[in-house]
Each structure stands twice: as C-alpha cells, then as structure tokens.
Write a protein that holds these residues in place. Structure first.
Motif, PDB file in Angstrom:
ATOM      1  N   PRO A  28       8.854 132.988  51.210  1.00  0.00           N
ATOM      2  CA  PRO A  28       7.403 133.298  51.491  1.00  0.00           C
ATOM      3  C   PRO A  28       7.316 133.855  49.740  1.00  0.00           C
ATOM      4  CG  PRO A  28       7.869 134.556  52.828  1.00  0.00           C
ATOM      5  CD  PRO A  28       8.946 133.730  52.919  1.00  0.00           C
ATOM      6  N   VAL A  29       6.996 132.870  49.047  1.00  0.00           N
ATOM      7  CA  VAL A  29       6.483 134.019  47.919  1.00  0.00           C
ATOM      8  C   VAL A  29       4.861 134.779  47.410  1.00  0.00           C
ATOM      9  CG1 VAL A  29       6.246 134.381  45.436  1.00  0.00           C
ATOM     10  CG2 VAL A  29       8.228 133.057  46.961  1.00  0.00           C
ATOM     11  N   ARG A  30       5.022 135.560  47.747  1.00  0.00           N
ATOM     12  CA  ARG A  30       3.324 135.903  46.823  1.00  0.00           C
ATOM     13  C   ARG A  30       2.836 135.603  48.086  1.00  0.00           C
ATOM     14  NH1 ARG A  30       1.381 132.877  41.233  1.00  0.00           N
ATOM     15  NH2 ARG A  30      -0.439 134.116  42.227  1.00  0.00           N
ATOM     16  N   GLY A  31       2.780 136.311  48.727  1.00  0.00           N
ATOM     17  CA  GLY A  31       1.892 136.220  51.125  1.00  0.00           C
ATOM     18  C   GLY A  31       1.524 134.839  50.759  1.00  0.00           C
ATOM     19  N   THR A  59       3.943 124.769  45.963  1.00  0.00           N
ATOM     20  CA  THR A  59       2.936 125.848  45.664  1.00  0.00           C
ATOM     21  C   THR A  59       1.953 125.451  46.828  1.00  0.00           C
ATOM     22  OG1 THR A  59       1.545 124.725  43.949  1.00  0.00           O
ATOM     23  CG2 THR A  59       3.636 126.594  43.323  1.00  0.00           C
ATOM     24  N   ARG A  60       0.748 126.222  47.191  1.00  0.00           N
ATOM     25  CA  ARG A  60       0.004 125.291  47.783  1.00  0.00           C
ATOM     26  C   ARG A  60      -1.426 126.818  47.605  1.00  0.00           C
ATOM     27  NH1 ARG A  60       2.520 127.961  53.912  1.00  0.00           N
ATOM     28  NH2 ARG A  60       3.978 126.663  53.823  1.00  0.00           N
ATOM     29  N   SER A  61      -2.512 125.428  47.279  1.00  0.00           N
ATOM     30  CA  SER A  61      -4.083 125.822  46.790  1.00  0.00           C
ATOM     31  C   SER A  61      -4.888 126.260  48.171  1.00  0.00           C
ATOM     32  CB  SER A  61      -4.460 124.496  46.207  1.00  0.00           C
ATOM     33  OG  SER A  61      -4.522 123.504  47.301  1.00  0.00           O
ATOM     34  N   GLY A  62      -5.414 127.511  47.140  1.00  0.00           N
ATOM     35  CA  GLY A  62      -6.612 128.595  48.267  1.00  0.00           C
ATOM     36  C   GLY A  62      -5.066 129.308  49.250  1.00  0.00           C
ATOM     37  N   LYS A  63      -6.212 130.265  50.286  1.00  0.00           N
ATOM     38  CA  LYS A  63      -5.224 130.947  50.713  1.00  0.00           C
ATOM     39  C   LYS A  63      -4.544 130.202  52.180  1.00  0.00           C
ATOM     40  CE  LYS A  63      -6.775 134.509  54.003  1.00  0.00           C
ATOM     41  NZ  LYS A  63      -7.321 135.247  55.188  1.00  0.00           N
ATOM     42  N   PRO A  64      -3.766 130.181  52.904  1.00  0.00           N
ATOM     43  CA  PRO A  64      -2.353 129.907  53.224  1.00  0.00           C
ATOM     44  C   PRO A  64      -3.404 129.324  54.717  1.00  0.00           C
ATOM     45  CG  PRO A  64      -1.734 131.660  53.160  1.00  0.00           C
ATOM     46  CD  PRO A  64      -2.758 131.338  52.084  1.00  0.00           C
ATOM     47  N   ALA A  74       3.206 130.357  48.066  1.00  0.00           N
ATOM     48  CA  ALA A  74       4.565 129.312  47.220  1.00  0.00           C
ATOM     49  C   ALA A  74       5.399 130.065  48.535  1.00  0.00           C
ATOM     50  CB  ALA A  74       4.851 129.819  45.694  1.00  0.00           C
ATOM     51  N   THR A  75       6.268 128.489  48.331  1.00  0.00           N
ATOM     52  CA  THR A  75       7.226 128.875  49.383  1.00  0.00           C
ATOM     53  C   THR A  75       8.742 128.233  48.884  1.00  0.00           C
ATOM     54  OG1 THR A  75       7.217 126.975  50.623  1.00  0.00           O
ATOM     55  CG2 THR A  75       6.184 128.361  51.587  1.00  0.00           C
ATOM     56  N   VAL A  76       9.698 129.224  48.242  1.00  0.00           N
ATOM     57  CA  VAL A  76      10.936 128.405  48.269  1.00  0.00           C
ATOM     58  C   VAL A  76      12.139 128.338  49.548  1.00  0.00           C
ATOM     59  CG1 VAL A  76      13.267 129.055  46.877  1.00  0.00           C
ATOM     60  CG2 VAL A  76      11.063 130.186  46.586  1.00  0.00           C
ATOM     61  N   MET A  91       1.479 121.164  43.844  1.00  0.00           N
ATOM     62  CA  MET A  91       3.064 121.293  43.862  1.00  0.00           C
ATOM     63  C   MET A  91       4.036 121.464  43.789  1.00  0.00           C
ATOM     64  SD  MET A  91       3.751 121.148  39.110  1.00  0.00           S
ATOM     65  CE  MET A  91       5.292 120.863  39.133  1.00  0.00           C
ATOM     66  N   LYS A  92       5.066 120.312  43.598  1.00  0.00           N
ATOM     67  CA  LYS A  92       6.385 121.060  44.740  1.00  0.00           C
ATOM     68  C   LYS A  92       7.368 120.215  43.600  1.00  0.00           C
ATOM     69  CE  LYS A  92       9.004 119.088  48.236  1.00  0.00           C
ATOM     70  NZ  LYS A  92       8.912 118.340  49.423  1.00  0.00           N
ATOM     71  N   ALA A  93       8.322 120.808  43.481  1.00  0.00           N
ATOM     72  CA  ALA A  93       9.877 120.703  42.299  1.00  0.00           C
ATOM     73  C   ALA A  93      11.070 121.464  43.301  1.00  0.00           C
ATOM     74  CB  ALA A  93       9.540 122.360  40.812  1.00  0.00           C
ATOM     75  N   SER A  94      12.218 120.662  42.749  1.00  0.00           N
ATOM     76  CA  SER A  94      13.396 120.972  43.377  1.00  0.00           C
ATOM     77  C   SER A  94      14.397 120.573  42.216  1.00  0.00           C
ATOM     78  CB  SER A  94      13.492 119.861  44.428  1.00  0.00           C
ATOM     79  OG  SER A  94      14.142 118.386  44.386  1.00  0.00           O
ATOM     80  N   LEU A  95      15.022 121.843  42.532  1.00  0.00           N
ATOM     81  CA  LEU A  95      16.546 121.207  41.665  1.00  0.00           C
ATOM     82  C   LEU A  95      17.706 120.916  42.903  1.00  0.00           C
ATOM     83  CD1 LEU A  95      18.260 121.762  39.274  1.00  0.00           C
ATOM     84  CD2 LEU A  95      18.146 124.013  39.215  1.00  0.00           C
ATOM     85  N   LYS A  96      18.552 119.729  42.465  1.00  0.00           N
ATOM     86  CA  LYS A  96      19.751 119.488  43.577  1.00  0.00           C
ATOM     87  C   LYS A  96      20.518 119.405  42.097  1.00  0.00           C
ATOM     88  CE  LYS A  96      21.911 116.211  46.921  1.00  0.00           C
ATOM     89  NZ  LYS A  96      21.040 114.543  46.705  1.00  0.00           N
ATOM     90  N   LEU A  97      21.777 120.436  43.098  1.00  0.00           N
ATOM     91  CA  LEU A  97      23.235 120.084  42.918  1.00  0.00           C
ATOM     92  C   LEU A  97      23.856 119.266  42.978  1.00  0.00           C
ATOM     93  CD1 LEU A  97      23.114 124.722  42.765  1.00  0.00           C
ATOM     94  CD2 LEU A  97      22.628 123.094  41.526  1.00  0.00           C
ATOM     95  N   ARG A  98      24.681 119.003  41.576  1.00  0.00           N
ATOM     96  CA  ARG A  98      25.982 117.935  42.031  1.00  0.00           C
ATOM     97  C   ARG A  98      27.194 118.075  41.607  1.00  0.00           C
ATOM     98  NH1 ARG A  98      22.378 112.562  40.024  1.00  0.00           N
ATOM     99  NH2 ARG A  98      22.073 114.002  38.497  1.00  0.00           N
ATOM    100  N   ASP A  99      28.170 117.655  42.516  1.00  0.00           N
ATOM    101  CA  ASP A  99      29.435 117.803  42.050  1.00  0.00           C
ATOM    102  C   ASP A  99      30.197 116.682  40.801  1.00  0.00           C
ATOM    103  OD1 ASP A  99      30.115 119.453  43.347  1.00  0.00           O
ATOM    104  OD2 ASP A  99      30.767 118.616  45.014  1.00  0.00           O
ATOM    105  N   ASP A 100      29.691 115.153  40.843  1.00  0.00           N
ATOM    106  CA  ASP A 100      29.859 114.050  39.908  1.00  0.00           C
ATOM    107  C   ASP A 100      29.210 114.387  38.880  1.00  0.00           C
ATOM    108  OD1 ASP A 100      28.358 113.218  41.658  1.00  0.00           O
ATOM    109  OD2 ASP A 100      28.938 111.356  42.064  1.00  0.00           O
TER     110      ASP A 100
END
Length: 271
Positions: free
Chosen positions: A144-147, A194-199, A150-152, A1-10
């Motif tokens: 990297p997050v939690r070994g 997030t990544r499923s299983g061991k990278p 997941a990645t941010v 799964m992949k989630a993103s938050l984009k910040l906008r001025d307008d």
C-alpha cells in the motif's frame, strides 16, 4: 487509473495504462499499450458486472496484410459470462476476435491461483493454426502507498530454462538428461493502481465500528438517566429541609442561627 510495466526477455518492456470511463451509461475501460512499434494499440472495452466484455482494438503497426481494427468478445465464469470474478481476476477466460478483414482467432487463458501464487497458461488459434505459451509459476506482492490511496503490485516468476541436453561423452549412448542452469527468480510485472476517495473499510472493521458506536450511545443514555435521578433526589431533599424549618418557626421553637445552619447542612443537632 491503473498502470503496469511488464518486463520481457525477447523484447523491450511493455507498458499498459487503463482508465475507467462511461460508454453510454455503461461502465467501460480505455487502455493504451506501448512497447515496441508492433505493440502500440488502443482499446475500449465494456466492463459491466454481469455481462461479457466487448472490446474494440486499434493497432496501427500490425504486420502487412492484417487489419489494424478488430472486435473481441471475452467470456469468463463470472455472472452472465463476465470475465471478472467478484474477488478479482478469473481463473479462466476465453476470447473470440474478429478483424476488419474477416480473420477469426480464438484464445484461452488459464490462471488458477491459491492465495498469492498462480500458474499461467495461454492457448491461441488463428485460422486453424494453434499454439501454446510456456507455463509460468508466479507469485504476487502487494504494497500500500499513501495510506491506501494507491497500491503497488509486484509479480514475480519462477523460470525453468529449456536448455536440456543429453549427457555422456561423444559416441556414448545418451542415457540421461541434465539441466544446464537451475531455476531462477525473475521480476515479471509491476502494477500501480490509484483509488479515488477514501478506501472503504473491511466488512469486519465496519461491524466493529458500528458496535462501538452503539456501546457509546448506551453508556451516554445510562449516564443521562443517572444524572436526572440525582437532580430529582437533591430537589426533594431541599424541599423537605425547607418544610422542616418552616414548621419549627411556626411552633415557636427557639433555634439559634447555628442550629439553623446545621439543619441546612443536613445534621439535625440542637444546642
């Protein structure tokens, strides 16, 4: 799964979530986009590794007179026109969108990158009217997050204000330009994946692990042969000592218990 938050001025922040799914045994991605009311949309796109991407989108809050349902074909420089390059996002993608009402639009996205730095430019055309978005210089940070489970990814941008005015006093000729504000750094987008299983290990790490396993196997085989050779040598020595003791008794030699003990210990000394 992949989630993103984009910040906008307008407008308010734009939230996107993507989930890999299977569509008749073809890999696909289902996505949800939410922000302002006009941003709400659902999308289902194919993600075959060697084919263009076909996207079906539904945006219920589109302006009046436009259809909420549209079908897009996205092309890229990947194998067979795939919009995703083997190493990640493509530097150029082109999309042709047809709405249920028959409106056709074209878009071209340019995203050349060098390492973690990239330049973004987008061109759009609807019913013969075209427009271009402002250029944007971005840089990316990956945490990297939690070994590695997941990645941010954080995308930063350098923004140059468009406030350019002519200098000089009233009535004086305008001979120069001045930037009212200096370029500044802005936070553009935050993505969590997030990544499923061991990278999977990197190719060079995998080669090193295989070489280490092969080295240990060879050392074990060498030790096993050396132990077997020592056992064979020790057995031959015991058989020889037993034969010598037996021959001494048959010849009538008067060996004392101490002499026999010394023979057994490997020293042939007679008292």
């Amino acid at each position: 799964m992949k989630a993103s938050l984009k910040l906008r001025d307008d407008a308010g922040p734009l939230l996107r979530a993507k989930l890999p799914v299977a569509l008749f045994s073809v890999p696909a991605v289902a996505s949800l986009t939410a922000g302002d009311s006009a941003d709400l949309s659902l999308c289902l796109a194919t993600a075959a590794p060697s084919l263009p991407s076909l996207r079906l989108s539904y945006a219920p809050n589109r302006p009046a007179g436009t259809s909420p349902l549209s079908l897009s074909l996205v092309l890229g420089p990947g194998p067979g026109g795939c919009p995703s390059a083997p190493a990640g996002a493509s530097a150029i993608t082109m999309a042709v969108e047809v709405s249920a009402a028959g409106a056709i639009s074209f878009s071209l996205s340019l995203k050349p990158s060098v390492g973690d730095f990239a330049v973004r430019k987008r061109f759009e055309s609807v019913d013969g009217e075209g427009g271009a978005s402002a250029s944007e210089l971005t840089m990316r940070s990956v945490v990297p997050v939690r070994g590695g489970a997941a990645t941010v990814r954080i995308r930063w941008g350098v923004r140059i204000p468009a406030e350019v005015t002519a200098g000089g006093e009233a009535g004086a000729p305008r001979t120069g330009v001045t930037l009212r504000r200096l370029p500044f750094l802005v936070l553009g987008k935050v993505t969590v994946e997030t990544r499923s299983g061991k990278p999977p290990p990197a190719p060079e790490v995998e080669v090193q692990e295989e070489a280490a396993v092969e080295k240990v196997r060879k050392v074990n085989e060498k030790l096993r042969k050396e132990v077997e050779a020592l056992r064979a040598t020790a057995g031959e020595g015991r058989e020889k000592e037993t034969a010598e003791l037996a021959g001494t008794h048959r010849n009538g030699g008067g060996s004392s218990p101490a002499n026999i003990s010394r023979k057994l210990s490997g020293a042939d000394v007679r008292l």
